[in-house]
Motif scaffolding. Structure first.
Motif, PDB file in Angstrom:
ATOM      1  N   GLU A  69     -35.158  79.701  -0.775  1.00 45.04           N
ATOM      2  CA  GLU A  69     -34.328  79.193   0.318  1.00 45.04           C
ATOM      3  C   GLU A  69     -34.760  79.821   1.636  1.00 45.04           C
ATOM      4  OE1 GLU A  69     -30.062  79.251  -0.645  1.00 45.04           O
ATOM      5  OE2 GLU A  69     -30.658  79.887  -2.658  1.00 45.04           O
ATOM      6  N   ASN A  70     -35.018  78.981   2.630  1.00 44.05           N
ATOM      7  CA  ASN A  70     -35.454  79.485   3.922  1.00 44.05           C
ATOM      8  C   ASN A  70     -35.344  78.371   4.945  1.00 44.05           C
ATOM      9  OD1 ASN A  70     -36.869  81.104   5.966  1.00 44.05           O
ATOM     10  ND2 ASN A  70     -37.664  82.276   4.226  1.00 44.05           N
ATOM     11  N   GLU A  71     -35.683  78.681   6.191  1.00 47.03           N
ATOM     12  CA  GLU A  71     -35.707  77.664   7.235  1.00 47.03           C
ATOM     13  C   GLU A  71     -36.886  76.716   6.985  1.00 47.03           C
ATOM     14  OE1 GLU A  71     -35.786  79.619  11.032  1.00 47.03           O
ATOM     15  OE2 GLU A  71     -34.508  81.220  10.282  1.00 47.03           O
ATOM     16  N   GLU A  72     -36.738  75.471   7.439  1.00 47.94           N
ATOM     17  CA  GLU A  72     -37.752  74.472   7.136  1.00 47.94           C
ATOM     18  C   GLU A  72     -39.122  74.836   7.691  1.00 47.94           C
ATOM     19  OE1 GLU A  72     -36.677  70.446   7.904  1.00 47.94           O
ATOM     20  OE2 GLU A  72     -35.345  70.387   6.168  1.00 47.94           O
ATOM     21  N   ALA A  73     -39.166  75.426   8.874  1.00 46.89           N
ATOM     22  CA  ALA A  73     -40.453  75.807   9.461  1.00 46.89           C
ATOM     23  C   ALA A  73     -41.173  76.824   8.581  1.00 46.89           C
ATOM     24  CB  ALA A  73     -40.247  76.363  10.864  1.00 46.89           C
ATOM     25  N   ASN A  74     -40.424  77.788   8.045  1.00 45.53           N
ATOM     26  CA  ASN A  74     -41.022  78.788   7.161  1.00 45.53           C
ATOM     27  C   ASN A  74     -41.459  78.172   5.845  1.00 45.53           C
ATOM     28  OD1 ASN A  74     -40.575  80.824   9.044  1.00 45.53           O
ATOM     29  ND2 ASN A  74     -38.604  81.383   8.186  1.00 45.53           N
TER      30      ASN A  74
ATOM     31  N   LEU B 199     -25.696  73.688  17.868  1.00 41.72           N
ATOM     32  CA  LEU B 199     -26.953  73.035  17.512  1.00 41.72           C
ATOM     33  C   LEU B 199     -27.760  73.917  16.565  1.00 41.72           C
ATOM     34  CD1 LEU B 199     -28.029  71.689  21.028  1.00 41.72           C
ATOM     35  CD2 LEU B 199     -26.775  70.466  19.243  1.00 41.72           C
ATOM     36  N   ILE B 200     -28.628  73.289  15.800  1.00 38.99           N
ATOM     37  CA  ILE B 200     -29.497  74.025  14.887  1.00 38.99           C
ATOM     38  C   ILE B 200     -30.690  74.569  15.670  1.00 38.99           C
ATOM     39  CG2 ILE B 200     -30.838  73.907  12.759  1.00 38.99           C
ATOM     40  CD1 ILE B 200     -27.789  73.555  12.460  1.00 38.99           C
ATOM     41  N   GLN B 201     -30.970  75.841  15.486  1.00 38.51           N
ATOM     42  CA  GLN B 201     -31.943  76.570  16.299  1.00 38.51           C
ATOM     43  C   GLN B 201     -33.304  75.885  16.375  1.00 38.51           C
ATOM     44  OE1 GLN B 201     -31.217  79.664  17.889  1.00 38.51           O
ATOM     45  NE2 GLN B 201     -33.128  79.211  18.952  1.00 38.51           N
ATOM     46  N   ASP B 202     -33.854  75.480  15.237  1.00 43.58           N
ATOM     47  CA  ASP B 202     -35.218  74.948  15.215  1.00 43.58           C
ATOM     48  C   ASP B 202     -35.271  73.425  15.276  1.00 43.58           C
ATOM     49  OD1 ASP B 202     -36.420  77.454  15.085  1.00 43.58           O
ATOM     50  OD2 ASP B 202     -36.087  77.568  12.922  1.00 43.58           O
TER      51      ASP B 202
ATOM     52  N   GLN C  85     -26.117  75.506  28.687  1.00 39.20           N
ATOM     53  CA  GLN C  85     -25.143  76.601  28.673  1.00 39.20           C
ATOM     54  C   GLN C  85     -23.931  76.240  27.823  1.00 39.20           C
ATOM     55  OE1 GLN C  85     -24.318  77.354  32.828  1.00 39.20           O
ATOM     56  NE2 GLN C  85     -26.110  78.681  33.075  1.00 39.20           N
ATOM     57  N   ASN C  86     -23.751  74.947  27.564  1.00 41.73           N
ATOM     58  CA  ASN C  86     -22.642  74.502  26.727  1.00 41.73           C
ATOM     59  C   ASN C  86     -23.026  74.446  25.254  1.00 41.73           C
ATOM     60  OD1 ASN C  86     -21.039  74.210  28.952  1.00 41.73           O
ATOM     61  ND2 ASN C  86     -21.267  71.987  29.105  1.00 41.73           N
ATOM     62  N   ALA C  87     -24.227  74.929  24.918  1.00 39.83           N
ATOM     63  CA  ALA C  87     -24.699  74.882  23.536  1.00 39.83           C
ATOM     64  C   ALA C  87     -24.842  76.289  22.970  1.00 39.83           C
ATOM     65  CB  ALA C  87     -26.036  74.151  23.458  1.00 39.83           C
ATOM     66  N   ILE C  88     -24.401  76.452  21.729  1.00 43.23           N
ATOM     67  CA  ILE C  88     -24.666  77.675  20.980  1.00 43.23           C
ATOM     68  C   ILE C  88     -25.493  77.278  19.763  1.00 43.23           C
ATOM     69  CG2 ILE C  88     -22.701  79.027  21.747  1.00 43.23           C
ATOM     70  CD1 ILE C  88     -21.126  78.084  19.392  1.00 43.23           C
ATOM     71  N   TYR C  89     -26.258  78.219  19.232  1.00 43.14           N
ATOM     72  CA  TYR C  89     -27.232  77.874  18.210  1.00 43.14           C
ATOM     73  C   TYR C  89     -27.020  78.681  16.933  1.00 43.14           C
ATOM     74  CZ  TYR C  89     -29.659  75.471  21.979  1.00 43.14           C
ATOM     75  OH  TYR C  89     -29.967  74.624  23.018  1.00 43.14           O
ATOM     76  N   THR C  90     -27.354  78.059  15.828  1.00 39.53           N
ATOM     77  CA  THR C  90     -27.300  78.705  14.524  1.00 39.53           C
ATOM     78  C   THR C  90     -28.487  78.226  13.698  1.00 39.53           C
ATOM     79  OG1 THR C  90     -25.989  78.981  12.487  1.00 39.53           O
ATOM     80  CG2 THR C  90     -25.809  76.872  13.620  1.00 39.53           C
ATOM     81  N   ASP C  91     -28.808  78.970  12.650  1.00 39.02           N
ATOM     82  CA  ASP C  91     -29.919  78.587  11.785  1.00 39.02           C
ATOM     83  C   ASP C  91     -29.474  77.663  10.650  1.00 39.02           C
ATOM     84  OD1 ASP C  91     -31.805  80.076  13.177  1.00 39.02           O
ATOM     85  OD2 ASP C  91     -31.377  81.897  12.024  1.00 39.02           O
ATOM     86  N   ARG C  92     -28.164  77.590  10.419  1.00 39.81           N
ATOM     87  CA  ARG C  92     -27.697  76.874   9.220  1.00 39.81           C
ATOM     88  C   ARG C  92     -26.705  75.775   9.565  1.00 39.81           C
ATOM     89  NH1 ARG C  92     -26.492  81.012   4.357  1.00 39.81           N
ATOM     90  NH2 ARG C  92     -26.193  78.977   3.395  1.00 39.81           N
ATOM     91  N   ILE C  93     -26.863  74.640   8.916  1.00 36.57           N
ATOM     92  CA  ILE C  93     -25.987  73.496   9.161  1.00 36.57           C
ATOM     93  C   ILE C  93     -24.563  73.791   8.678  1.00 36.57           C
ATOM     94  CG2 ILE C  93     -26.502  72.351   6.951  1.00 36.57           C
ATOM     95  CD1 ILE C  93     -26.042  70.613  10.380  1.00 36.57           C
ATOM     96  N   GLU C  94     -24.425  74.626   7.628  1.00 40.29           N
ATOM     97  CA  GLU C  94     -23.085  74.979   7.143  1.00 40.29           C
ATOM     98  C   GLU C  94     -22.308  75.753   8.210  1.00 40.29           C
ATOM     99  OE1 GLU C  94     -26.039  75.647   5.762  1.00 40.29           O
ATOM    100  OE2 GLU C  94     -25.831  76.143   3.638  1.00 40.29           O
ATOM    101  N   THR C  95     -23.014  76.589   8.975  1.00 40.87           N
ATOM    102  CA  THR C  95     -22.369  77.342  10.049  1.00 40.87           C
ATOM    103  C   THR C  95     -21.910  76.399  11.157  1.00 40.87           C
ATOM    104  OG1 THR C  95     -23.765  79.250   9.571  1.00 40.87           O
ATOM    105  CG2 THR C  95     -22.659  79.221  11.702  1.00 40.87           C
TER     106      THR C  95
END
Length: 321
Positions: free
Chosen positions: A126-131, A214-217, A234-244
């Motif tokens: 399990e990892n990010e898609e880019a990795n 939004l999703i980081q990558d 500035q109205n966007a925050i980012y996470t690595d996971r869609i569940e978050t």
């Protein structure tokens, strides 16, 4: 050098720590340190720089580990070919995917595959898609479940299914006021109700002033939003996971873009308000990818075939359920 010794060096290079590597290898740290010291003495060159934390490879070490990975891949392919001669009585299958798909979408297919081939040892990475794409290119995985489109010439892809993205809005958001004709529920999506098909689609321009998770990558959605002058990063925050992203929307923090696969298979009891979108990124392919010009084991081929059969039944679940 034996395959076990190759694994020692590669694991140490990946973990960048003697203690972590020894734990993963199930050997003592002194034994691993002595092995590396003996190897460096034999080669008359230093492979690891121990003066830094974490440790890192020297230039010679990088050359050595790259060669070790190539040798390991050759041995793995030989093992796969020999294993196939035993008609999948034994073997190993390594599948890469993001955590959400691993936990919610693949379990039933894994169960069905293990019932058919109990001797195959299955590993899920399990990892990010880019990795994961990089791991697949390096032959560290047999196959990957990815989304979107890949332009890596070293990889072969096949479309398994398509997922639909919906705008997810917190239940108490003022954005929902006056949009009753557009609103759809999780049950509408899960059960493909008539309300889902009759609901009108929102234009993306209607919501660009909202706050988003939004999703980081995932630059597809961010770049689309950026085309509107009203959108502010500035109205966007980012996470690595869609569940978050889903959880933060449910908590009322911000809007997000959620795929129907998570809505259908996430087993969530509560949901935000959903809206259909009239935009190009609202649909995305789910792909199975594997490396070109590399022996694709019979286990990997059989798993891909099983996935296609299950999805061909209109579901990721077993056709017997």
């Amino acid at each position: 050098m034996t395959s076990q010794q190759l694994e020692y060096i590669i694991r140490l290079a990946d973990e960048k720590s003697f203690s972590k590597a020894s734990q993963k290898l199930l050997i003592s740290q002194p034994a691993l340190s002595q092995f590396v010291k003996n190897l460096e003495t034999e080669l008359n060159i230093q492979l690891f720089d121990r003066s830094t934390t974490p440790i890192k490879l020297t230039y010679a070490g990088e050359l050595y580990v790259n060669a070790a990975r190539k040798i390991q891949n050759i041995l793995t392919e030989l093992d796969n070919e020999l294993t196939d001669l035993t008609v999948l009585n034994i073997g190993k299958l390594t599948i890469g995917t993001i955590p959400f798909r691993a936990s919610c979408m693949l379990p039933k297919s894994i169960v069905a595959f293990r019932k058919k081939y109990p001797g195959i040892d299955i590993h899920i990475v399990e990892n990010e898609e880019a990795n994961l794409e990089s791991f697949l290119t390096e032959s560290r995985l047999d196959l990957c479940i990815l989304s979107g489109s890949l332009h890596n010439k070293l990889l072969q892809t096949e479309i398994l299914a398509q997922e639909q993205f919906y705008l997810a809005v917190p239940q108490d958001s003022p954005f929902n006021n006056g949009k009753e004709a557009f609103r759809i529920s999780a049950n509408d999506i899960i059960y493909d109700s008539s309300s889902l098909f009759l609901a009108k689609s929102l234009d993306l321009s209607v919501c660009v002033k909202e706050h988003f998770v939004l999703i980081q990558d995932d630059e597809t959605i961010a770049s689309k939003l950026s085309q509107f002058p009203e959108f502010s990063r500035q109205n966007a925050i980012y996470t690595d996971r869609i569940e978050t992203a889903f959880s933060w929307t449910l908590a009322g923090i911000a809007c997000s873009f959620i795929p129907d696969t998570l809505i259908r298979f996430g087993n969530y009891q509560k949901h935000p308000v959903y809206y259909k979108l009239n935009t190009s990124f609202a649909k995305r392919d789910i792909l199975v990818a594997y490396k070109k010009n590399r022996y694709l084991s019979k286990a990997a081929s059989e798993y891909i075939l099983l996935l296609k059969q299950l999805i061909g039944c209109g579901t990721w679940l077993s056709p017997n359920e």
